[in-house]
Design an enzyme around this catalytic site. Structure first.
Site, PDB file in Angstrom:
ATOM      1  N   VAL A  76       5.841  -4.634   3.040  1.00 50.17           N
ATOM      2  CA  VAL A  76       4.672  -5.322   2.478  1.00 50.17           C
ATOM      3  C   VAL A  76       3.568  -4.336   2.076  1.00 50.17           C
ATOM      4  CG1 VAL A  76       3.165  -5.849   4.446  1.00 50.17           C
ATOM      5  CG2 VAL A  76       3.615  -7.603   2.720  1.00 50.17           C
ATOM      6  N   LYS A  77       3.712  -3.072   2.467  1.00 46.28           N
ATOM      7  CA  LYS A  77       2.686  -2.073   2.173  1.00 46.28           C
ATOM      8  C   LYS A  77       2.911  -1.466   0.769  1.00 46.28           C
ATOM      9  CE  LYS A  77       0.945  -3.120   6.113  1.00 46.28           C
ATOM     10  NZ  LYS A  77       1.212  -2.561   7.424  1.00 46.28           N
ATOM     11  N   HIS A  78       2.141  -0.397   0.434  1.00 46.03           N
ATOM     12  CA  HIS A  78       2.172   0.077  -0.960  1.00 46.03           C
ATOM     13  C   HIS A  78       3.509   0.647  -1.401  1.00 46.03           C
ATOM     14  CE1 HIS A  78      -2.091  -0.286  -0.210  1.00 46.03           C
ATOM     15  NE2 HIS A  78      -2.217  -0.413  -1.503  1.00 46.03           N
TER      16      HIS A  78
END
Ligand SMILES: *Cc1c(COP(=O)(O)O)cnc(C)c1O
Length: 397
Positions: free
Chosen positions: A195-197
C-alpha cells in the site's frame, strides 16, 4: 431531488470496489523477480547491496539498510538510537501502532505528544514540553506523506541531546525545503508494504548518514553476527561471533529485485499521486461539508494518503454513516488512524483518552479517500461523484 444512495437501495456510483490504495506491478517487475528465482542466490545475494545503493541514492542518504518490513526498520532504528528499559521516546498518537510498538520492543516508555491542528504532524512545542531527564529520542511521523516540522524537531533534538528518528513510511519521495526525506533525520525508516509508494511484497529500509549505525543495524538484522558469509568464505573459516542479540530481519534477493525495479518508477508515480490530490482539492473546494488537507509551506508531500476532515456540524449523520454510505457506492474509503494510546494494550499501560485533544478530535472527523498511481481519471471522477452524492444526501438544510 438527490440521487438515492446505494446504502438505501439506489444504484452505486460504480460496480466494483475502488480500494484506497494498492500496488502497481508490471511485466518488468515480474521479470526481475523471475531472474532472481533462476539465479544461485535467493536471499542475501547481490540484490541486497544493489537495492541498498539505489535506495540511498534516491533519498540522498549515505547508507540504506534493507530489512524484512517497516516495523523491523523502526525496531532497528530504536536499537541504533540506544533505547532500552526505562528510556522515554516521544512520538505522535496519530500514527500506525508500529511506530510506538517499536519503542515497546526495547522496553522503552512511549510519551505521546499532541499534533498540530493544520498538518496533523507532531507539534514541536508539545514535544518540548514533555522532554525530561529520561527522554532519549523523538520519532516524528510524516503523516499522510507531508513532512513533519523537521527543522524545529531537529533543533529540539540537538539542544536536548536526543536522537531524531523519522518514520517516513508515508513519505518516500517527499521533500522538506528541497531536501529529500531520508536525508534529514539521524535515522529515517520506510516501509515497502504494497500500500506504500513502492513495494517489495514486504520490506523496510532505514537510511542514515552514520556508517557505524548502519553497520550495527546490518549486524542486528542478521542475529547480531559480526562477520558476513563472504568474508568467512574468503578466509576459509567457519568462525563467527555474536556480540549482541539480534534478529532475522533480512530481506531476500527476491524482494530486493522487486523493490529495485519499483524504485525506478517512483518519480512517475509521485507525479500521479500529486495530480490526483490536486484534483480532489479543486473538486472539493465548493463542498462545505469537507475540509481538504492543508499543504504546509516549504515542503512537498508524497501523498501516501488523501485525508479529508468532515465538517460534522454541517451533516445530519456521523462519520460512520458517511463511511458506510461511501463503501456502499463502492468507494473504498478508510480511516487512518485510531489514536495509538486508545488501543487496549496502551490503555493497560495507563494512557487515558482525552490527553491529546487536537489529534483525538481530528481523528473523529478523518476519512481517507482512494489515492494510488494506478487510479484512472474515471476512478478519480467516481470518488468525486460519490462524495458529492453522499454529502448532498446528508447535508443539513
Ligand atoms: C506501514 C507503516 C508502518 C509499518 O510498515 P510495515 O512494513 O507494514 O511493517 C510503520 N509506520 C507507519 C506510519 C506506517 O504507515
Amino acid at each position: 431531488m438527490t440521487d438515492r444512495l446505494a446504502i438505501d437501495g439506489g444504484q452505486p456510483v460504480r460496480d466494483v470496489m475502488l480500494p484506497y490504495g494498492r500496488q502497481c506491478v508490471d511485466e518488468e517487475d515480474v521479470q526481475r523477480v523471475v531472474d532472481v528465482l533462476r539465479s544461485p542466490w535467493l536471499t542475501t545475494g547481490p540484490k541486497v547491496g544493489e537495492f541498498e545503493a539505489a535506495f540511498a541514492d534516491a533519498v540522498g542518504a549515505r547508507e540504506a539498510v534493507v530489512v524484512s518490513n517497516g516495523t523491523a526498520a523502526l525496531h532497528l532504528a530504536v536499537c541504533a538510537a540506544g533505547i532500552g528499559a526505562g528510556d522515554q521516546v516521544v512520538t505522535t498518537p496519530l500514527t500506525f501502532v508500529a511506530t510506538a510498538n517499536a519503542v515497546r520492543f526495547q522496553q522503552g516508555d512511549v510519551v505521546f505528544a499532541d499534533v498540530c491542528e493544520e498538518s496533523l504532524n507532531i507539534d514541536p512545542a508539545k514535544v518540548e514540553s514533555v522532554v525530561g531527564p529520561r527522554t532519549r529520542a523523538i520519532i516524528a511521523v510524516d503523516f499522510a506523506g507531508q513532512p513533519a516540522e523537521l527543522d524545529e524537531l531537529r533543533d529540539i533534538a540537538t539542544r536536548r541531546k536526543l536522537t531524531l528518528i523519522e518514520d517516513a513510511a508515508h513519505a518516500l519521495g517527499a521533500t522538506y525545503h528541497e531536501c529529500p526525506i531520508g536525508s534529514i533525520s539521524t535515522l529515517t525508516t520506510f516501509s515497502l508494504h504494497p500500500v506504500k509508494h513502492i513495494t517489495a511484497g514486504e520490506g523496510g529500509v532505514v537510511t542514515t548518514d552514520d556508517a557505524a549505525l548502519a553497520d550495527r543495524m546490518r549486524r542486528l538484522r542478521n542475529h547480531g553476527i559480526t562477520r558476513d558469509d563472504k568474508e568467512r568464505a574468503r578466509r576459509a573459516s567457519w568462525h563467527y561471533e555474536i556480540d549482541e542479540l539480534g534478529w532475522n530481519y533480512r530481506l531476500s534477493d527476491i524482494h530486493c529485485a522487486l523493490g529495485q525495479s519499483q524504485l525506478g518508477k517512483l518519480a512517475t508515480w509521485l507525479e500521479r499521486r500529486r495530480a490526483i490530490a490536486a484534483q480532489y482539492t479543486r473538486e472539493f473546494a465548493d463542498l462545505p461539508e469537507v475540509q481538504v488537507p492543508a499543504v504546509c509551506g516549504g515542503r512537498e508531500s508524497a501523498w501516501h494518503l488523501y485525508l479529508v476532515r468532515l465538517n460534522l456540524d454541517r451533516l445530519a449523520v456521523d462519520r460512520l454513516q458517511v463511511f458506510r454510505a461511501l463503501r456502499a457506492e463502492n468507494i473504498g474509503v478508510n480511516v487512518h488512524y485510531i489514536p495509538v494510546p486508545w488501543h487496549p494494550y496502551y490503555r493497560r499501560l495507563g494512557y487515558r483518552a482525552g490527553d491529546w485533544p487536537v489529534a483525538e478530535s481530528a481523528y473523529e472527523r478523518l476519512l481517507s479517500l482512494p489515492i494510488w498511481p494506478g487510479m484512472s481519471d474515471a476512478d478519480v471522477a467516481d470518488t468525486v461523484r460519490a462524495m458529492r452524492k453522499v454529502l448532498a444526501a446528508y447535508r443539513l438544510s
